[in-house]
Scaffold this motif. Structure first.
Motif, PDB file in Angstrom:
ATOM      1  N   ALA A 252       0.834  -1.201   0.000  1.00  0.00           N
ATOM      2  CA  ALA A 252       0.000   0.000   0.000  1.00  0.00           C
ATOM      3  C   ALA A 252       0.868   1.250   0.000  1.00  0.00           C
ATOM      4  CB  ALA A 252      -0.949   0.000   1.186  1.00  0.00           C
ATOM      5  N   ALA A 253       1.934   1.249   0.788  1.00  0.00           N
ATOM      6  CA  ALA A 253       2.826   2.407   0.843  1.00  0.00           C
ATOM      7  C   ALA A 253       3.462   2.661  -0.520  1.00  0.00           C
ATOM      8  CB  ALA A 253       3.901   2.196   1.899  1.00  0.00           C
ATOM      9  N   LEU A 254       3.871   1.585  -1.199  1.00  0.00           N
ATOM     10  CA  LEU A 254       4.464   1.723  -2.526  1.00  0.00           C
ATOM     11  C   LEU A 254       3.435   2.250  -3.527  1.00  0.00           C
ATOM     12  CD1 LEU A 254       6.976   1.325  -4.235  1.00  0.00           C
ATOM     13  CD2 LEU A 254       6.233  -1.022  -4.662  1.00  0.00           C
ATOM     14  N   THR A 255       2.207   1.777  -3.416  1.00  0.00           N
ATOM     15  CA  THR A 255       1.145   2.248  -4.309  1.00  0.00           C
ATOM     16  C   THR A 255       0.890   3.737  -4.094  1.00  0.00           C
ATOM     17  OG1 THR A 255       0.117   0.076  -4.332  1.00  0.00           O
ATOM     18  CG2 THR A 255      -1.271   1.937  -4.977  1.00  0.00           C
ATOM     19  N   TRP A 256       0.820   4.174  -2.840  1.00  0.00           N
ATOM     20  CA  TRP A 256       0.591   5.592  -2.549  1.00  0.00           C
ATOM     21  C   TRP A 256       1.753   6.445  -3.038  1.00  0.00           C
ATOM     22  CZ3 TRP A 256      -3.900   7.572  -1.852  1.00  0.00           C
ATOM     23  CH2 TRP A 256      -4.920   6.823  -1.261  1.00  0.00           C
ATOM     24  N   LEU A 257       2.981   5.939  -2.889  1.00  0.00           N
ATOM     25  CA  LEU A 257       4.154   6.675  -3.366  1.00  0.00           C
ATOM     26  C   LEU A 257       4.107   6.811  -4.885  1.00  0.00           C
ATOM     27  CD1 LEU A 257       6.850   8.027  -2.760  1.00  0.00           C
ATOM     28  CD2 LEU A 257       7.918   5.770  -2.893  1.00  0.00           C
ATOM     29  N   TRP A 258       3.774   5.705  -5.572  1.00  0.00           N
ATOM     30  CA  TRP A 258       3.671   5.733  -7.022  1.00  0.00           C
ATOM     31  C   TRP A 258       2.579   6.720  -7.454  1.00  0.00           C
ATOM     32  CZ3 TRP A 258      -0.273   4.740 -10.445  1.00  0.00           C
ATOM     33  CH2 TRP A 258       0.080   4.643 -11.774  1.00  0.00           C
ATOM     34  N   LEU A 259       1.436   6.662  -6.783  1.00  0.00           N
ATOM     35  CA  LEU A 259       0.322   7.539  -7.130  1.00  0.00           C
ATOM     36  C   LEU A 259       0.679   9.006  -6.909  1.00  0.00           C
ATOM     37  CD1 LEU A 259      -2.615   7.675  -8.097  1.00  0.00           C
ATOM     38  CD2 LEU A 259      -3.321   7.475  -5.704  1.00  0.00           C
ATOM     39  N   ALA A 260       1.328   9.297  -5.783  1.00  0.00           N
ATOM     40  CA  ALA A 260       1.746  10.680  -5.503  1.00  0.00           C
ATOM     41  C   ALA A 260       2.743  11.161  -6.552  1.00  0.00           C
ATOM     42  CB  ALA A 260       2.346  10.772  -4.108  1.00  0.00           C
ATOM     43  N   SER A 261       3.658  10.300  -6.959  1.00  0.00           N
ATOM     44  CA  SER A 261       4.633  10.653  -7.991  1.00  0.00           C
ATOM     45  C   SER A 261       3.937  10.922  -9.321  1.00  0.00           C
ATOM     46  CB  SER A 261       5.658   9.529  -8.167  1.00  0.00           C
ATOM     47  OG  SER A 261       6.369   9.325  -6.982  1.00  0.00           O
ATOM     48  N   PHE A 262       2.976  10.074  -9.663  1.00  0.00           N
ATOM     49  CA  PHE A 262       2.235  10.250 -10.913  1.00  0.00           C
ATOM     50  C   PHE A 262       1.477  11.578 -10.899  1.00  0.00           C
ATOM     51  CE2 PHE A 262      -1.237   9.536 -13.926  1.00  0.00           C
ATOM     52  CZ  PHE A 262      -0.507   9.137 -15.035  1.00  0.00           C
ATOM     53  N   TYR A 263       0.810  11.880  -9.783  1.00  0.00           N
ATOM     54  CA  TYR A 263       0.103  13.158  -9.659  1.00  0.00           C
ATOM     55  C   TYR A 263       1.073  14.321  -9.801  1.00  0.00           C
ATOM     56  CZ  TYR A 263      -4.760  12.112  -8.410  1.00  0.00           C
ATOM     57  OH  TYR A 263      -6.083  11.746  -8.440  1.00  0.00           O
ATOM     58  N   GLY A 264       2.251  14.192  -9.200  1.00  0.00           N
ATOM     59  CA  GLY A 264       3.239  15.267  -9.280  1.00  0.00           C
ATOM     60  C   GLY A 264       3.687  15.538 -10.706  1.00  0.00           C
TER      61      GLY A 264
ATOM     62  N   LEU B  82      -8.416  16.908 -20.461  1.00  0.00           N
ATOM     63  CA  LEU B  82      -7.944  15.523 -20.419  1.00  0.00           C
ATOM     64  C   LEU B  82      -6.712  15.398 -19.526  1.00  0.00           C
ATOM     65  CD1 LEU B  82      -8.248  12.616 -21.383  1.00  0.00           C
ATOM     66  CD2 LEU B  82      -6.844  13.220 -23.371  1.00  0.00           C
ATOM     67  N   MET B  83      -5.813  16.360 -19.611  1.00  0.00           N
ATOM     68  CA  MET B  83      -4.635  16.339 -18.748  1.00  0.00           C
ATOM     69  C   MET B  83      -5.043  16.428 -17.276  1.00  0.00           C
ATOM     70  SD  MET B  83      -1.950  18.700 -20.876  1.00  0.00           S
ATOM     71  CE  MET B  83      -0.509  18.273 -19.908  1.00  0.00           C
ATOM     72  N   GLY B  84      -6.040  17.241 -16.996  1.00  0.00           N
ATOM     73  CA  GLY B  84      -6.542  17.336 -15.629  1.00  0.00           C
ATOM     74  C   GLY B  84      -7.172  16.032 -15.174  1.00  0.00           C
ATOM     75  N   LEU B  85      -7.947  15.433 -16.045  1.00  0.00           N
ATOM     76  CA  LEU B  85      -8.599  14.163 -15.720  1.00  0.00           C
ATOM     77  C   LEU B  85      -7.572  13.080 -15.424  1.00  0.00           C
ATOM     78  CD1 LEU B  85     -11.212  12.464 -15.552  1.00  0.00           C
ATOM     79  CD2 LEU B  85     -10.962  12.045 -18.005  1.00  0.00           C
ATOM     80  N   LEU B  86      -6.455  13.109 -16.137  1.00  0.00           N
ATOM     81  CA  LEU B  86      -5.411  12.099 -15.963  1.00  0.00           C
ATOM     82  C   LEU B  86      -4.425  12.496 -14.866  1.00  0.00           C
ATOM     83  CD1 LEU B  86      -4.782  11.267 -19.721  1.00  0.00           C
ATOM     84  CD2 LEU B  86      -6.154   9.998 -18.060  1.00  0.00           C
ATOM     85  N   CYS B  87      -4.962  12.980 -13.770  1.00  0.00           N
ATOM     86  CA  CYS B  87      -4.235  13.288 -12.521  1.00  0.00           C
ATOM     87  C   CYS B  87      -3.471  14.604 -12.531  1.00  0.00           C
ATOM     88  CB  CYS B  87      -3.306  12.147 -12.121  1.00  0.00           C
ATOM     89  SG  CYS B  87      -4.168  10.585 -11.861  1.00  0.00           S
ATOM     90  N   GLY B  88      -3.646  15.430 -13.554  1.00  0.00           N
ATOM     91  CA  GLY B  88      -2.950  16.710 -13.590  1.00  0.00           C
ATOM     92  C   GLY B  88      -3.742  17.875 -13.047  1.00  0.00           C
ATOM     93  N   TRP B  89      -4.945  17.607 -12.527  1.00  0.00           N
ATOM     94  CA  TRP B  89      -5.811  18.709 -12.101  1.00  0.00           C
ATOM     95  C   TRP B  89      -5.212  19.588 -11.001  1.00  0.00           C
ATOM     96  CZ3 TRP B  89      -7.534  19.011  -7.155  1.00  0.00           C
ATOM     97  CH2 TRP B  89      -7.570  17.834  -6.412  1.00  0.00           C
ATOM     98  N   PRO B  90      -4.384  19.064 -10.067  1.00  0.00           N
ATOM     99  CA  PRO B  90      -3.805  20.011  -9.102  1.00  0.00           C
ATOM    100  C   PRO B  90      -2.920  21.068  -9.780  1.00  0.00           C
ATOM    101  CG  PRO B  90      -3.667  17.784  -8.232  1.00  0.00           C
ATOM    102  CD  PRO B  90      -4.079  17.676  -9.680  1.00  0.00           C
ATOM    103  N   GLY B  91      -2.154  20.654 -10.780  1.00  0.00           N
ATOM    104  CA  GLY B  91      -1.339  21.610 -11.531  1.00  0.00           C
ATOM    105  C   GLY B  91      -2.194  22.568 -12.332  1.00  0.00           C
ATOM    106  N   GLY B  92      -3.306  22.059 -12.872  1.00  0.00           N
ATOM    107  CA  GLY B  92      -4.231  22.921 -13.596  1.00  0.00           C
ATOM    108  C   GLY B  92      -4.855  23.962 -12.686  1.00  0.00           C
ATOM    109  N   LEU B  93      -5.230  23.536 -11.493  1.00  0.00           N
ATOM    110  CA  LEU B  93      -5.814  24.470 -10.530  1.00  0.00           C
ATOM    111  C   LEU B  93      -4.804  25.534 -10.125  1.00  0.00           C
ATOM    112  CD1 LEU B  93      -8.231  25.235  -8.755  1.00  0.00           C
ATOM    113  CD2 LEU B  93      -7.351  23.655  -7.025  1.00  0.00           C
ATOM    114  N   LEU B  94      -3.576  25.115  -9.874  1.00  0.00           N
ATOM    115  CA  LEU B  94      -2.526  26.064  -9.506  1.00  0.00           C
ATOM    116  C   LEU B  94      -2.284  27.062 -10.646  1.00  0.00           C
ATOM    117  CD1 LEU B  94      -0.503  26.803  -7.282  1.00  0.00           C
ATOM    118  CD2 LEU B  94       1.123  25.259  -8.386  1.00  0.00           C
TER     119      LEU B  94
END
Length: 98
Positions: free
Chosen positions: A6-18, A49-61
């Protein structure tokens, strides 16, 4: 305590979002620059589409810092729908995996 998988999955997900957020922020910045210079623009569909694919925090910023795409109501509605879809999808995925 979180299981190692689970920790590895969360790390991977956080990296992907970043990474996706940085890419999305750059796309918004390029679109803003193109709008100012009256050059060819990035289609709204691509930004969404970029926002939908986990880029929305960057889009919001980017929307807040660059004041780009904040007034157009149809875009904002579509943007927040993609955010909701992304969050729901990630929630479902995490519950399916763990």
């Amino acid at each position: 305590m979180i299981a190692p998988d689970a920790a590895l999955t969360w790390l991977w997900l956080a990296s992907f979002y970043g990474v996706a957020s940085v890419a999305c922020f750059i796309a918004y910045a390029l679109d803003k620059s193109a709008a100012i210079d009256r050059r060819s623009r990035i289609p709204e569909r691509t930004l969404l589409l970029m926002g939908l694919l986990c880029g929305w925090p960057g889009g919001l910023l980017a929307q807040r810092l660059l004041r780009h795409k904040t007034v157009k109501t149809s875009f904002q509605l579509a943007y927040w729908c993609t955010v909701a879809l992304n969050v729901a999808g990630i929630w479902w995925l995490m519950h399916a995996l763990f």
